[in-house]
Design a protein around this motif. Structure first.
Motif: not given
Length: 628
Positions: A209-216, A385-389, A441-444
């Motif tokens: 999620s947004l570049g990281k696994m982040d949660y269980r 996206l997390a990579d800026g694109t 969708d996700e947005c960073d």
């Protein structure tokens, strides 16, 4: 290692890192070639490549299990300071087994997909061994099925057409399991079945999620020693009810009484204006006349009055392309009403005529596709996206687009629907396109950072605003997360209905979704008589759904709209629609309590509803029987 909890035993092989679950002498183990692994930007990383691995039995106040730690990974001479844990445990009170993957230190590695836990070993070539997939309405894949399973749409992403509900299951000689994703927002399933079997493999995958696994990440297995697919569906229904998300139509009608008016309606899908831009993938340069067409509001009003004169008593019309500059153009700046078709006055006259006839009126709208041609388009509010694109494409009629960050959607919904109201147009229903078909969708962008879970919440806020205004909510399909806020949908078809008629069925079509949610969401069904051997009306009856009287496709040969089939006269369409509507009046708010495959022949099926109504269909003879 071995941990027992009541009648469930967890067995763990420290060398292979495999788990086996035993319940009442029935073993469920992972397939022989599975290796726990992650696909990363740095390459494939195996769990056993961790430099430090430890396992211990862990007893809690709720149950017992095995806690494993994996620290520091080495690949090709490079050491990555990344660590995670897994906790596999059995719940004492229920016997449920939980597979938890827990990120601890996210440095060095960049996971793209995690494949854990493993697919179950399921190798017997027997038709009493079958796999359940929640791809659209539902698929039952016997291990003996002759047709190969093709890749699932949306890669099996939960919360999309590829996974209406976040679970899958398998049954072998009446012993089975259901695997429910308790954290489905960045998860899905993969499935494999070769032509003729002799196996079907299915398993879960997780993405960051947004570049990281982040949660269980948690997958819950419920193992049952004597069951069929009905039992597994009811286990999931009970789970949803425990979460407070089993919102029935009866409950929804207490807030919006017009829910009752929609039950038993014939559905009509029509359009006003189509303009396919030259920079759209759908643009036909060789046949430019096919790119644009216009039908006035007055013409649609005339057609509605003719249907009323033909005796259609209850009807809902979904109207595409009602605004400038035409269908799928310049969203979310989708006003005013199409001037060439009669403008606001013409649209109001149509709505008023619908109400004079006792009909319901609704519109198509869109708050995900963010068109570069929109007057207020601002790339700063597109999903980043997390990579800026910033992802985008130009598939639909309006040409190049990105995706509107879901944080902004509720504001646009309020703005646009207030404009419709200001022009005196009374809407009964509204369809917010793609929300329940496509993944969240996700947005960073730090101005409006959004996870997939956040996105689903914002989409529900859009639905809830409409409900607060007395407008019944609809979207493309029927994703699990939307059930509390969704009244109806465009369709909830079987997967084969989205393919060219005559294509081989890749599984037995079974109503897994309706066995859980029939009494929660109204579903209109395709009614095409595809051939003398295939009539979709039978599926509408079997599922106790609403009928499409007229379904004019927005795009040719897309979304299950094909030119093939037997053309029927309007009088016959009305007659057939009436049969389905009459049944829907009786069972629309009823739970589907059971589905049966009769005599071991999947072409003979029966559904039973909570009011005692049964529908039996014979797909070989193209017949049906309704009994009460």
């Amino acid at each position: 290692m071995k941990v027992a909890q009541n009648d469930v035993t967890i067995l763990f092989d420290e060398e292979t890192l495999w788990f086996t679950i035993e319940k009442e002498s029935i073993l469920w183990t992972w397939q022989s070639n599975y290796v726990p692994h992650m696909v990363c930007e740095e390459g494939e990383i195996l769990f056993n490549q961790a430099r430090n691995i430890s396992h211990k039995e862990y007893q809690t106040g709720l149950g017992a299990g095995i806690l494993s730690s994996y620290e520091g990974f080495e690949k090709d001479g490079v050491v990555y300071d990344y660590s995670f844990q897994t906790f596999v445990w059995a719940e004492a009170s229920t016997g449920n087994v939980y597979f938890e993957w827990i990120p601890v230190k996210e440095e060095g590695l960049h996971i793209k997909k995690l494949f854990w836990p493993g697919d179950m070993n399921f190798e017997e070539k027997k038709d009493s061994w079958y796999t359940l997939l929640t791809h659209q309405q539902g698929m039952l894949v016997p291990n003996t099925w002759e047709t190969e399973l093709s890749p699932v749409v949306f890669d099996g992403f939960f919360g999309t057409a590829g996974g209406y509900m976040p679970w899958f299951g398998q049954v072998k000689d009446r012993a089975g399991y259901i695997a429910i994703s308790l954290t489905p927002w960045n998860a899905g399933y993969h499935a494999e079945h070769p032509a003729g079997g002799p196996y079907t493999h299915v398993g879960v995958w997780y993405e960051p999620s947004l570049g990281k696994m982040d949660y269980r990440r948690v997958l819950r297995y419920t193992f049952v020693s004597d069951c069929d697919y009905n039992d597994l569906c009811k286990i999931y229904r009970a789970y949803v009810n425990e979460q407070g998300n089993l919102r029935t139509l009866e409950e929804k009608a207490t807030r919006n009484a017009s829910v009752n008016d929609l039950i038993g309606c014939a559905f009509v899908h029509k359009g006003i204006k189509t303009v396919v831009q030259p920079n759209s993938d759908f643009f036909d340069a060789e046949n430019p006349d096919k790119n644009n067409h216009l039908t006035t509001f007055a013409q649609r009003e005339k057609e509605i009055r003719e249907l009323h004169a033909e005796g259609v008593e209850k009807l809902y019309m979904h109207l595409d392309g009602w605004a400038e500059p035409g269908y799928d153009n310049q969203h979310p700046d989708y006003t005013p009403a199409c001037e060439a078709a009669g403008g606001w006055e013409g649209m109001k006259s149509l709505a008023d005529a619908m109400h004079e006839c006792g009909y319901l009126f609704g519109i198509h709208d869109q708050y995900r596709d963010y068109y570069l041609a929109a007057a207020t388009y601002d790339e700063n509010f597109a999903c980043m996206l997390a990579d800026g694109t910033i992802p985008g494409h130009q598939r639909w009629a309006g040409g190049p687009q990105t995706f509107l960050c879901g944080t902004q959607a509720p504001y646009y919904v309020k703005r646009n629907f207030q404009k419709i109201e200001e022009n005196g147009i009374k809407l009964d229903c509204a369809y917010l396109d793609v929300f329940t078909c496509n993944e969240g969708d996700e947005c960073d962008n730090p101005m409006h950072r959004m996870t997939r879970k956040d996105c689903y919440d914002y989409r529900c806020k859009c639905f809830e605003y409409l409900l607060s205004k007395g407008i019944l909510t609809s979207s493309e399909e029927v994703s699990d997360w939307a059930v509390p806020s969704l009244v109806f949908c465009h369709y909830a078809p079987y997967d084969f209905m989205m393919k060219k008629p005559g294509s081989a069925k890749e599984a037995i079509p079974v109503p897994l979704y309706n066995l859980v949610y029939h009494d929660c969401v109204i579903q209109p069904w395709m009614m095409e008589k595809v051939s003398e051997e295939e009539d979709y009306m039978l599926y509408a009856l079997l599922n106790g759904g609403a009928p499409y009287l007229i379904r004019d496709a927005a795009y040719p040969n897309t979304d299950g709209a094909f030119d093939d089939g037997i053309s029927l006269k309007l009088e016959e369409d009305i007659r057939r629609s009436k049969v389905v509507s009459t049944l829907h009046e009786k069972v629309g708010k009823c739970e589907m309590v059971k589905h049966e495959i009769l005599d071991g022949n999947w072409k003979h099926q029966r559904t039973t509803f909570s009011n005692g109504t049964t529908v039996t269909v014979d797909f070989e003879k193209q017949t049906y029987e309704i009994s009460e």
